[in-house]
Motif scaffolding. Sequence first.
Motif, PDB file in Angstrom:
ATOM      1  N   ILE A  46       0.855  -1.178   0.000  1.00 14.02           N
ATOM      2  CA  ILE A  46       0.000   0.000   0.000  1.00 14.02           C
ATOM      3  C   ILE A  46       0.897   1.235   0.000  1.00 14.02           C
ATOM      4  CG2 ILE A  46      -1.801   1.280   1.208  1.00 14.02           C
ATOM      5  CD1 ILE A  46      -2.551  -1.423   2.572  1.00 14.02           C
ATOM      6  N   GLU A  47       0.819   2.004  -1.082  1.00 10.20           N
ATOM      7  CA  GLU A  47       1.590   3.242  -1.151  1.00 10.20           C
ATOM      8  C   GLU A  47       0.747   4.362  -0.544  1.00 10.20           C
ATOM      9  OE1 GLU A  47       4.637   5.185  -4.281  1.00 10.20           O
ATOM     10  OE2 GLU A  47       2.632   4.768  -5.068  1.00 10.20           O
ATOM     11  N   CYS A  48       1.242   4.928   0.552  1.00 11.99           N
ATOM     12  CA  CYS A  48       0.429   5.815   1.385  1.00 11.99           C
ATOM     13  C   CYS A  48       0.580   7.285   1.040  1.00 11.99           C
ATOM     14  CB  CYS A  48       0.772   5.594   2.856  1.00 11.99           C
ATOM     15  SG  CYS A  48       0.444   3.899   3.415  1.00 11.99           S
ATOM     16  N   GLY A  49       1.470   7.631   0.123  1.00 20.24           N
ATOM     17  CA  GLY A  49       1.616   9.032  -0.252  1.00 20.24           C
ATOM     18  C   GLY A  49       3.037   9.384  -0.625  1.00 20.24           C
ATOM     19  N   TRP A  50       3.345  10.676  -0.480  1.00 21.58           N
ATOM     20  CA  TRP A  50       4.619  11.252  -0.895  1.00 21.58           C
ATOM     21  C   TRP A  50       5.448  11.698   0.298  1.00 21.58           C
ATOM     22  CZ3 TRP A  50       6.414  11.795  -5.876  1.00 21.58           C
ATOM     23  CH2 TRP A  50       5.493  11.633  -6.916  1.00 21.58           C
ATOM     24  N   LEU A  51       6.754  11.641   0.157  1.00 23.70           N
ATOM     25  CA  LEU A  51       7.668  12.339   1.063  1.00 23.70           C
ATOM     26  C   LEU A  51       7.986  13.701   0.459  1.00 23.70           C
ATOM     27  CD1 LEU A  51      10.134   9.466   2.040  1.00 23.70           C
ATOM     28  CD2 LEU A  51       8.546  10.647   3.579  1.00 23.70           C
ATOM     29  N   LYS A  52       7.752  14.753   1.236  1.00 23.21           N
ATOM     30  CA  LYS A  52       7.961  16.116   0.772  1.00 23.21           C
ATOM     31  C   LYS A  52       8.754  16.895   1.816  1.00 23.21           C
ATOM     32  CE  LYS A  52       4.977  16.107  -2.858  1.00 23.21           C
ATOM     33  NZ  LYS A  52       5.264  16.528  -4.254  1.00 23.21           N
ATOM     34  N   SER A  53       9.582  17.801   1.359  1.00 21.09           N
ATOM     35  CA  SER A  53      10.344  18.665   2.284  1.00 21.09           C
ATOM     36  C   SER A  53       9.493  19.880   2.661  1.00 21.09           C
ATOM     37  CB  SER A  53      11.665  19.093   1.638  1.00 21.09           C
ATOM     38  OG  SER A  53      12.526  17.990   1.494  1.00 21.09           O
ATOM     39  N   GLU A  54       8.385  19.604   3.306  1.00 21.57           N
ATOM     40  CA  GLU A  54       7.486  20.648   3.769  1.00 21.57           C
ATOM     41  C   GLU A  54       6.819  20.147   5.041  1.00 21.57           C
ATOM     42  OE1 GLU A  54       3.350  19.876   1.382  1.00 21.57           O
ATOM     43  OE2 GLU A  54       5.026  20.591   0.156  1.00 21.57           O
ATOM     44  N   PRO A  55       6.343  21.034   5.886  1.00 20.08           N
ATOM     45  CA  PRO A  55       5.707  20.588   7.127  1.00 20.08           C
ATOM     46  C   PRO A  55       4.478  19.730   6.836  1.00 20.08           C
ATOM     47  CG  PRO A  55       6.218  22.932   7.224  1.00 20.08           C
ATOM     48  CD  PRO A  55       6.452  22.504   5.813  1.00 20.08           C
ATOM     49  N   TYR A  56       4.324  18.702   7.645  1.00 22.07           N
ATOM     50  CA  TYR A  56       3.161  17.824   7.485  1.00 22.07           C
ATOM     51  C   TYR A  56       1.892  18.513   7.974  1.00 22.07           C
ATOM     52  CZ  TYR A  56      -0.193  14.171   8.591  1.00 22.07           C
ATOM     53  OH  TYR A  56      -1.344  13.427   8.694  1.00 22.07           O
ATOM     54  N   LYS A  57       0.795  18.318   7.229  1.00 24.28           N
ATOM     55  CA  LYS A  57      -0.514  18.829   7.627  1.00 24.28           C
ATOM     56  C   LYS A  57      -1.491  17.665   7.674  1.00 24.28           C
ATOM     57  CE  LYS A  57       0.173  23.390   5.512  1.00 24.28           C
ATOM     58  NZ  LYS A  57      -0.340  24.357   4.498  1.00 24.28           N
ATOM     59  N   ALA A  58      -2.215  17.556   8.766  1.00 30.37           N
ATOM     60  CA  ALA A  58      -3.163  16.463   8.942  1.00 30.37           C
ATOM     61  C   ALA A  58      -4.167  16.437   7.793  1.00 30.37           C
ATOM     62  CB  ALA A  58      -3.890  16.616  10.272  1.00 30.37           C
ATOM     63  N   GLY A  59      -4.532  15.231   7.379  1.00 31.41           N
ATOM     64  CA  GLY A  59      -5.509  15.062   6.318  1.00 31.41           C
ATOM     65  C   GLY A  59      -4.926  15.044   4.925  1.00 31.41           C
ATOM     66  N   ARG A  60      -3.607  15.254   4.841  1.00 35.01           N
ATOM     67  CA  ARG A  60      -2.931  15.224   3.542  1.00 35.01           C
ATOM     68  C   ARG A  60      -2.015  14.007   3.465  1.00 35.01           C
ATOM     69  NH1 ARG A  60      -0.363  20.316   1.219  1.00 35.01           N
ATOM     70  NH2 ARG A  60      -1.577  19.732  -0.604  1.00 35.01           N
ATOM     71  N   VAL A  61      -1.643  13.643   2.250  1.00 39.95           N
ATOM     72  CA  VAL A  61      -0.767  12.481   2.055  1.00 39.95           C
ATOM     73  C   VAL A  61       0.626  12.914   1.631  1.00 39.95           C
ATOM     74  CG1 VAL A  61      -2.603  10.818   1.633  1.00 39.95           C
ATOM     75  CG2 VAL A  61      -1.698  12.168  -0.291  1.00 39.95           C
ATOM     76  N   PHE A  62       1.037  14.113   2.053  1.00 37.68           N
ATOM     77  CA  PHE A  62       2.389  14.606   1.873  1.00 37.68           C
ATOM     78  C   PHE A  62       3.062  14.595   3.246  1.00 37.68           C
ATOM     79  CE2 PHE A  62       0.468  17.496  -1.612  1.00 37.68           C
ATOM     80  CZ  PHE A  62       0.471  16.431  -2.509  1.00 37.68           C
ATOM     81  N   TYR A  63       4.073  13.750   3.399  1.00 35.83           N
ATOM     82  CA  TYR A  63       4.694  13.531   4.701  1.00 35.83           C
ATOM     83  C   TYR A  63       6.123  14.045   4.706  1.00 35.83           C
ATOM     84  CZ  TYR A  63       0.711  10.379   4.938  1.00 35.83           C
ATOM     85  OH  TYR A  63      -0.560   9.857   4.897  1.00 35.83           O
ATOM     86  N   ASN A  64       6.482  14.764   5.751  1.00 35.04           N
ATOM     87  CA  ASN A  64       7.850  15.221   5.914  1.00 35.04           C
ATOM     88  C   ASN A  64       8.748  14.081   6.350  1.00 35.04           C
ATOM     89  OD1 ASN A  64      10.023  16.604   8.006  1.00 35.04           O
ATOM     90  ND2 ASN A  64       9.657  17.826   6.158  1.00 35.04           N
ATOM     91  N   SER A  65       8.186  13.130   7.066  1.00 34.28           N
ATOM     92  CA  SER A  65       8.897  11.961   7.576  1.00 34.28           C
ATOM     93  C   SER A  65       7.918  10.797   7.616  1.00 34.28           C
ATOM     94  CB  SER A  65       9.432  12.243   8.987  1.00 34.28           C
ATOM     95  OG  SER A  65       9.608  11.051   9.716  1.00 34.28           O
TER      96      SER A  65
END
Length: 288
Positions: A41-60
């Motif tokens: 299961i691919e859960c989203g992206w790693l991004k160099s930005e602060p994580y925000k709840a409800g999004r699938v862009f993760y800082n870590s």
Amino acid sequence: MGIKVLDCTLRDGAYVVDGNFGNECISGIIHSLKAAAVDIIECGWLKSEPYKAGRVFYNSPKDLKEDSSSFALMLDYGKYNLDNLDLKSNVGIIRIAFYKENLDKISFAAEKIKTKGYKVFLQTSNTIDYNDKELEKLCKRANFIGADSVYIVDSFGSMFPEDLDRIADAYNELVNKNIEIGFHSHNNIQLSFALAIQFINKLKSERDIIVDSSLCGIGRGAGNVQTELLLEYLKKQGEEYSTDKIWSCIKEFIEPLYNSYSWQYTPQKGFKGLRGLHPNTILNNYTI
């Protein structure tokens, strides 16, 4: 030899909803896919930005409030600070997406990810653009890195059966047998499901393979192979998946997205696929 299904609803679907699935939808999709016995299961992206709840862009990876060695996250090479990557915790797989011009640069990133305990999947963009010598170089680089998987990626939905044959034959010949070969396609010319079946039948007796899909095909351009169709097909081939969980998940979480978003076929998307154009290309007419 085995077949795995990697569901990329939350990662490729992020293009459609700008990452904003919402906590309930994210959790519901993950739990449904797990209940259906989807392999990865691919859960989203790693991004160099602060994580925000409800999004699938993760800082870590630790921002993801779920835990499984079969979870994957993707990063764009050169756009994510690998220092943010924790030692392996709640995610088992990191997928590195990269362009052909970065092939000579990815070894260091792959090694850094591996030393932190993750499996490494190599996702080269638009594999159809590689000539035979470049395919050989790509395969040898995957062997050198010791990748866990290397992918054939139809980024723009441009592949015909003969294109897949050419690339799959090269991979099968040149990639070490302990490395899984994956296939990720886009449906701009409406061939994704057919190509997935072709890929499975071509390599399933040769080695371990992975096929990417998403619920209702949600994804960039005209979307991806539909997870529900792929799993039903594989069940007919003797694989064990609980597809009732998938259909229930679609009704609850994906069908409502049709009211606000579109990832279905359009003539414009078909034209871009046939011409090998990036999904973001703006068309003023059909004569380019």
